[in-house]
Scaffold this motif. Structure first.
Motif, mmCIF file in Angstrom:
data_model
loop_
_atom_site.group_PDB
_atom_site.id
_atom_site.type_symbol
_atom_site.label_atom_id
_atom_site.label_comp_id
_atom_site.label_asym_id
_atom_site.label_seq_id
_atom_site.Cartn_x
_atom_site.Cartn_y
_atom_site.Cartn_z
ATOM 1 N N SER A 43 -41.190 -43.302 -38.004
ATOM 2 C CA SER A 43 -42.284 -43.142 -39.050
ATOM 3 C C SER A 43 -43.581 -42.534 -38.231
ATOM 4 N N LYS A 44 -44.250 -42.012 -38.873
ATOM 5 C CA LYS A 44 -46.019 -41.551 -38.619
ATOM 6 C C LYS A 44 -46.370 -42.918 -38.007
ATOM 7 N N SER A 45 -47.154 -42.561 -36.979
ATOM 8 C CA SER A 45 -47.933 -43.880 -36.260
ATOM 9 C C SER A 45 -48.610 -44.903 -37.193
ATOM 10 N N ILE A 67 -50.845 -26.718 -32.031
ATOM 11 C CA ILE A 67 -52.043 -27.582 -31.647
ATOM 12 C C ILE A 67 -52.374 -28.698 -33.008
ATOM 13 N N ASN A 68 -52.535 -29.717 -32.502
ATOM 14 C CA ASN A 68 -52.999 -30.682 -33.589
ATOM 15 C C ASN A 68 -53.804 -31.644 -33.092
ATOM 16 N N SER A 69 -54.772 -31.907 -34.075
ATOM 17 C CA SER A 69 -55.800 -33.300 -33.901
ATOM 18 C C SER A 69 -55.843 -33.866 -35.215
ATOM 19 N N MET A 70 -54.533 -34.459 -35.740
ATOM 20 C CA MET A 70 -54.783 -35.142 -36.838
ATOM 21 C C MET A 70 -55.416 -36.309 -37.156
ATOM 22 N N GLY A 71 -55.577 -37.105 -36.191
ATOM 23 C CA GLY A 71 -56.450 -38.292 -36.123
ATOM 24 C C GLY A 71 -55.888 -39.323 -36.756
ATOM 25 N N LEU A 72 -54.484 -39.583 -36.817
ATOM 26 C CA LEU A 72 -53.758 -40.564 -37.345
ATOM 27 C C LEU A 72 -54.010 -40.732 -38.771
ATOM 28 N N PRO A 73 -53.663 -39.759 -39.617
ATOM 29 C CA PRO A 73 -53.625 -40.041 -40.995
ATOM 30 C C PRO A 73 -52.501 -40.883 -41.325
ATOM 31 N N ASN A 74 -52.436 -41.978 -42.065
ATOM 32 C CA ASN A 74 -51.269 -42.625 -42.170
ATOM 33 C C ASN A 74 -51.520 -43.530 -43.402
ATOM 34 N N VAL A 95 -45.819 -47.448 -33.910
ATOM 35 C CA VAL A 95 -46.969 -48.539 -34.072
ATOM 36 C C VAL A 95 -48.125 -47.946 -33.418
ATOM 37 N N ASN A 96 -49.548 -47.786 -33.849
ATOM 38 C CA ASN A 96 -50.475 -47.349 -32.935
ATOM 39 C C ASN A 96 -51.798 -47.928 -33.543
ATOM 40 N N GLY A 97 -52.092 -49.126 -33.169
ATOM 41 C CA GLY A 97 -53.417 -49.915 -33.874
ATOM 42 C C GLY A 97 -54.419 -49.494 -33.004
ATOM 43 N N ILE A 121 -44.114 -48.212 -29.710
ATOM 44 C CA ILE A 121 -45.421 -48.335 -29.418
ATOM 45 C C ILE A 121 -46.028 -47.205 -28.878
ATOM 46 N N ASN A 122 -47.066 -46.637 -29.471
ATOM 47 C CA ASN A 122 -47.609 -45.314 -29.073
ATOM 48 C C ASN A 122 -48.750 -45.831 -27.949
ATOM 49 N N LEU A 123 -48.552 -45.143 -26.936
ATOM 50 C CA LEU A 123 -49.604 -45.444 -25.902
ATOM 51 C C LEU A 123 -50.180 -44.072 -25.323
ATOM 52 N N SER A 124 -50.184 -43.193 -26.412
ATOM 53 C CA SER A 124 -50.412 -41.806 -25.790
ATOM 54 C C SER A 124 -51.136 -40.780 -26.879
ATOM 55 N N CYS A 125 -51.893 -41.509 -27.916
ATOM 56 C CA CYS A 125 -52.517 -40.494 -28.901
ATOM 57 C C CYS A 125 -53.412 -39.814 -28.271
ATOM 58 N N PRO A 126 -53.671 -38.711 -28.173
ATOM 59 C CA PRO A 126 -54.834 -37.888 -27.553
ATOM 60 C C PRO A 126 -56.036 -37.745 -28.431
ATOM 61 N N ASN A 127 -55.780 -37.929 -29.909
ATOM 62 C CA ASN A 127 -56.827 -37.353 -30.917
ATOM 63 C C ASN A 127 -57.609 -38.284 -31.354
ATOM 64 N N LEU A 128 -57.986 -39.667 -30.769
ATOM 65 C CA LEU A 128 -59.025 -40.422 -31.283
ATOM 66 C C LEU A 128 -60.056 -40.076 -30.781
ATOM 67 N N VAL A 195 -41.979 -36.728 -24.170
ATOM 68 C CA VAL A 195 -43.383 -37.103 -23.988
ATOM 69 C C VAL A 195 -44.093 -36.680 -25.227
ATOM 70 N N ASN A 196 -45.109 -37.206 -25.432
ATOM 71 C CA ASN A 196 -46.025 -36.919 -26.442
ATOM 72 C C ASN A 196 -46.561 -35.480 -26.394
ATOM 73 N N SER A 197 -47.634 -34.898 -27.239
ATOM 74 C CA SER A 197 -48.018 -33.875 -26.843
ATOM 75 C C SER A 197 -49.074 -33.718 -25.805
HETATM 76 C C1 DHB Z 1 -51.862 -38.523 -33.679
HETATM 77 C C2 DHB Z 1 -51.420 -37.435 -32.480
HETATM 78 C C3 DHB Z 1 -50.425 -37.987 -31.561
HETATM 79 O O1 DHB Z 1 -50.093 -37.326 -30.579
HETATM 80 C C4 DHB Z 1 -49.947 -39.348 -31.647
HETATM 81 O O2 DHB Z 1 -49.214 -39.734 -30.530
HETATM 82 C C5 DHB Z 1 -50.358 -40.126 -32.587
HETATM 83 C C6 DHB Z 1 -51.385 -39.663 -33.414
HETATM 84 C C7 DHB Z 1 -52.758 -37.807 -34.586
HETATM 85 O O3 DHB Z 1 -53.715 -37.032 -34.238
HETATM 86 O O4 DHB Z 1 -52.550 -38.206 -35.962
#
Ligand code: DHB
Length: 317
Positions: A43-45, A67-74, A95-97, A121-128, A195-197
């Motif tokens: 699933s999406k985080s 390149i993405n900076s989605m910002g965890l839309p879910n 999961v990415n609380g 468990i996502n320990l690597s989101c770069p976009n927050l 790896v994550n991005s």
């Molecule tokens: C997003 C990007 C990621 O690389 C990640 O691990 C989680 C979320 C995002 O920007 O939505």
């Protein structure tokens, strides 16, 4: 010709799966993955609540990568728990609380679900905005994992068949691998995804003299071909370190896979399965069938019955 694999006790008909991120946010997208040739659905985080994510444009792609900076839309974690009821394939919830407290709340619910096969468990989101990547702060990562496993182990009704893994960022210096391994091996993890991005890259539109995406001054996670050598080295280094230290954690490879040959390279480096992100976004879920056929053709030409015969068998020249 078999592409089947196993992550701990979870048997997969194919070692190909989607990377968390592209085309796995809505139930319709998850059902498309269900109907594809992938071996597993990720699933999406998920966060505690629904999120709209960062301002657009927030994704851009060209031949060399994305390149993405989605910002965890879910849709919020409950949606991804409920979605499990419509899916029959193995289903891993990412999961990415936004805080440790949120993550523990989500993990406590997910680990009780009989219809969810595992958690990443996502320990690597770069976009927050304003937050670093957790897995680059080893002390924080350690206390985070301690709290996560304490929470899981204290749920009396937990689904003991679930596999649990972490999504890691790329590491760029060899001293990190034993250090990260020393933390990971303290916990009953079944897998890591490498790896994550690559976080906080920058792609430029020269003609318009702008960044390609809007959030964070144009910085975002880099995926696709750009990162394949880094993905391969992270898989290889963790695989070798786990062997050296006798750590029973399996490695899922991710980063720049576009073809059957890319999959085979990751498996040679030690991956037990692989995830596809940027290329899935480009091509849609048909990517799994195409790449599966490419892998089978290569195996046939090389007289191999199963892709797993190659696992970890890379030689140094
Ligand atoms: C997003 C990007 C990621 O690389 C990640 O691990 C989680 C979320 C995002 O920007 O939505």
């Amino acid at each position: 010709m078999s592409l089947s694999t196993q992550i701990s006790n979870l048997e997969l008909d194919s070692c190909l799966m989607n990377a968390s991120g592209p085309l796995c946010t809505t139930l319709e997208q998850l059902k498309n993955l269900q109907n594809s040739s992938s071996g597993c659905i990720v699933s999406k985080s998920a966060t505690l609540e629904h999120r709209k994510g960062n301002p657009e444009p927030r994704y851009w792609d060209h031949d060399l990568g994305s390149i993405n900076s989605m910002g965890l839309p879910n849709e919020g974690y409950q949606y991804y728990i409920d979605s499990a009821k419509s899916l029959t394939k193995p289903y891993i919830m990412s999961v990415n609380g936004l805080t440790l407290e949120d993550t523990l709340h989500i993990v406590a619910q997910v680990c009780q679900e009989p219809s969810i096969s595992g958690m990443e468990i996502n320990l690597s989101c770069p976009n927050l905005i304003g937050k670093g990547q957790l897995a680059y702060d080893l002390e924080k990562m350690d206390s985070y994992l301690e709290a996560v496993f304490h929470t899981i182990n204290s749920q009396e009704d937990r689904n003991k068949n679930q596999i649990v893994g972490v999504k890691l960022p790329p590491y760029f210096d060899l001293h990190w691998y034993p250090q990260v391994t020393n933390i990971l091996k303290k916990y009953p993890l079944h897998f890591i995804t490498c790896v994550n991005s690559i976080g906080n890259g920058l792609l430029v539109d020269l003609e318009n003299r702008t960044t390609r995406i809007r959030p964070k001054d144009g910085m975002g996670g880099i995926g696709g071909i750009y990162i394949k050598p880094i993905g391969l080295s992270n898989v290889r280094n963790f695989y070798l370190e786990f062997q050296k230290q006798n750590v029973p954690i399996q490695v899922i490879g991710c980063g720049g896979i576009q073809s059957g040959e890319d999959v085979l390279e990751y498996i040679l480096c030690g991956a037990q399965a692989v995830q596809i992100g940027t290329q899935l976004y480009r091509e849609g879920v048909e990517v799994f069938h195409r790449i599966e056929e490419e892998v089978k053709e290569w195996l046939q030409k090389n007289n191999l019955e199963s892709i797993m015969l190659l696992q970890g068998k890379l030689n140094t020249i």
